[in-house]
Design a protein around this motif. Structure first.
Motif, mmCIF file in Angstrom:
data_model
loop_
_atom_site.group_PDB
_atom_site.id
_atom_site.type_symbol
_atom_site.label_atom_id
_atom_site.label_comp_id
_atom_site.label_asym_id
_atom_site.label_seq_id
_atom_site.Cartn_x
_atom_site.Cartn_y
_atom_site.Cartn_z
ATOM 1 N N ASP A 14 -1.270 11.695 2.197
ATOM 2 C CA ASP A 14 -2.259 11.643 3.273
ATOM 3 C C ASP A 14 -1.660 12.362 4.480
ATOM 4 O O ASP A 14 -0.864 11.791 5.215
ATOM 5 N N ALA A 15 -2.042 13.620 4.683
ATOM 6 C CA ALA A 15 -1.442 14.427 5.758
ATOM 7 C C ALA A 15 -1.766 13.863 7.135
ATOM 8 O O ALA A 15 -0.989 14.042 8.086
ATOM 9 N N ASP A 16 -2.887 13.163 7.262
ATOM 10 C CA ASP A 16 -3.287 12.602 8.550
ATOM 11 C C ASP A 16 -2.356 11.475 8.994
ATOM 12 O O ASP A 16 -2.278 11.155 10.183
ATOM 13 N N ASN A 17 -1.668 10.853 8.025
ATOM 14 C CA ASN A 17 -0.832 9.696 8.328
ATOM 15 C C ASN A 17 0.642 9.901 7.997
ATOM 16 O O ASN A 17 1.406 8.935 7.949
ATOM 17 N N THR A 18 1.038 11.137 7.749
ATOM 18 C CA THR A 18 2.413 11.410 7.338
ATOM 19 C C THR A 18 2.940 12.659 8.029
ATOM 20 O O THR A 18 2.229 13.669 8.102
ATOM 21 N N GLN A 19 4.160 12.601 8.511
ATOM 22 C CA GLN A 19 4.759 13.743 9.187
ATOM 23 C C GLN A 19 5.455 14.666 8.193
ATOM 24 O O GLN A 19 6.104 14.208 7.245
ATOM 25 N N ALA A 20 5.348 15.962 8.435
ATOM 26 C CA ALA A 20 5.930 16.963 7.537
ATOM 27 C C ALA A 20 7.451 16.895 7.493
ATOM 28 O O ALA A 20 8.071 17.313 6.503
ATOM 29 N N SER A 21 8.064 16.341 8.509
ATOM 30 C CA SER A 21 9.527 16.306 8.587
ATOM 31 C C SER A 21 10.179 15.458 7.502
ATOM 32 O O SER A 21 11.386 15.572 7.273
ATOM 33 N N ILE A 22 9.393 14.637 6.810
ATOM 34 C CA ILE A 22 9.996 13.751 5.801
ATOM 35 C C ILE A 22 9.944 14.345 4.398
ATOM 36 O O ILE A 22 10.383 13.707 3.447
ATOM 37 N N ILE A 23 9.438 15.562 4.252
ATOM 38 C CA ILE A 23 9.174 16.088 2.909
ATOM 39 C C ILE A 23 10.422 16.181 2.035
ATOM 40 O O ILE A 23 10.390 15.833 0.851
ATOM 41 N N ASP A 24 11.544 16.642 2.582
ATOM 42 C CA ASP A 24 12.763 16.756 1.766
ATOM 43 C C ASP A 24 13.227 15.385 1.280
ATOM 44 O O ASP A 24 13.560 15.207 0.100
ATOM 45 N N GLY A 25 13.246 14.425 2.182
ATOM 46 C CA GLY A 25 13.649 13.074 1.793
ATOM 47 C C GLY A 25 12.673 12.447 0.825
ATOM 48 O O GLY A 25 13.063 11.739 -0.101
#
Length: 252
Positions: A14-25
């Motif tokens: 859910d892109a509206d509720n999640t920040q892109a900065s966490i993708i690697d983790g």
């Protein structure tokens, strides 16, 4: 139910509720449990708010699904994710789902997927409503993933005194050990971990600043830990026992 690395997982973000900065983790964490066979992310890609996500989608082979916000104040993204999830569920090709959102709207979806015998991993912030957390087999807080990739956001390790004063944690650990123990009170650490997961989907030693369950248990100073050599003479396994058991035996 334990997740195997060979499991095929559908990852819905859910892109509206999640920040892109966490993708690697996030992807590193998911890799522990299986293969992300499907990677989809939902949002209104005409919005400048999703710019951060746009820049990394191709790099991580994540398919963006466009969902216009037709009505102000209504989250059309959630509906699109739920419909897609059910379509994927009915294909019978997946062993589990990863739902990445802090939104309680996915509570019923998680429950429905579990009813079909599939494993559900939830990923969201600590503000995620408890019904959604409880509906998942395992729930990982995004704060843990941020700490994994950014040392400046590392979760402070709780002291032994702080752990002992956390009555919910102490009760959870003691109940899990008691449920897994033999006649002498000793319990295999891995079995204790499985028992905890069944009681508390959001439990994670990293939430307390410890990388492993054994480290957290040892830090509480409430349990005796014993390393045993297995029958093959090479492998080792950790067992633990509530220190109160030892005192009981000394008294008797």
């Amino acid at each position: 139910m334990a997740a195997e690395k060979s499991q095929r997982l559908a990852v819905l973000i859910d892109a509206d509720n999640t920040q892109a900065s966490i993708i690697d983790g996030l992807l590193s964490e998911i890799a522990k449990y299986g293969v992300a066979s499907v990677r989809r992310i939902y949002g209104d890609w005409t919005s400048p708010l999703l710019k951060g996500w746009k820049e990394i989608l191709l790099e991580h082979s994540i398919q963006p699904i466009q969902q216009f916000g037709y009505t102000k104040g209504k989250n059309a993204t959630d509906s699109a994710m739920i419909i897609d999830a059910m379509d994927l569920l009915y294909t019978g090709k997946f062993d589990g789902f990863c739902i990445v959102s802090s939104d309680s709207d996915f509570t019923k979806l998680a429950s429905r997927i579990r009813e079909s015998g599939l494993f559900v991993f939830g990923f969201g912030e600590k503000k995620t409503p408890s019904p959604f957390v409880s509906a998942c087999d395992k729930f990982i807080y995004i704060e843990v993933l941020r700490a994994r990739v950014n040392e400046n956001e590392a979760i402070k390790r709780k002291s032994s005194a702080e752990l002992k004063n956390d009555t919910r944690l102490v009760r959870l650990l003691r109940n899990a050990v008691d449920a897994s123990s033999d006649e002498e009170g000793w319990a295999h650490l891995a079995t204790v971990g499985s028992n905890i997961a069944k009681q508390s989907p959001e439990f994670d030693p990293r939430n307390y600043g410890y990388a492993k369950l054994g480290e957290l248990v040892n830090a509480t100073k409430l349990f005796d830990l014993e390393e045993r050599v297995l029958a093959d003479g090479q492998s080792k396994s950790i067992y633990l026992r509530d220190k109160r058991e030892k005192r009981k035996k000394n008294i008797t």
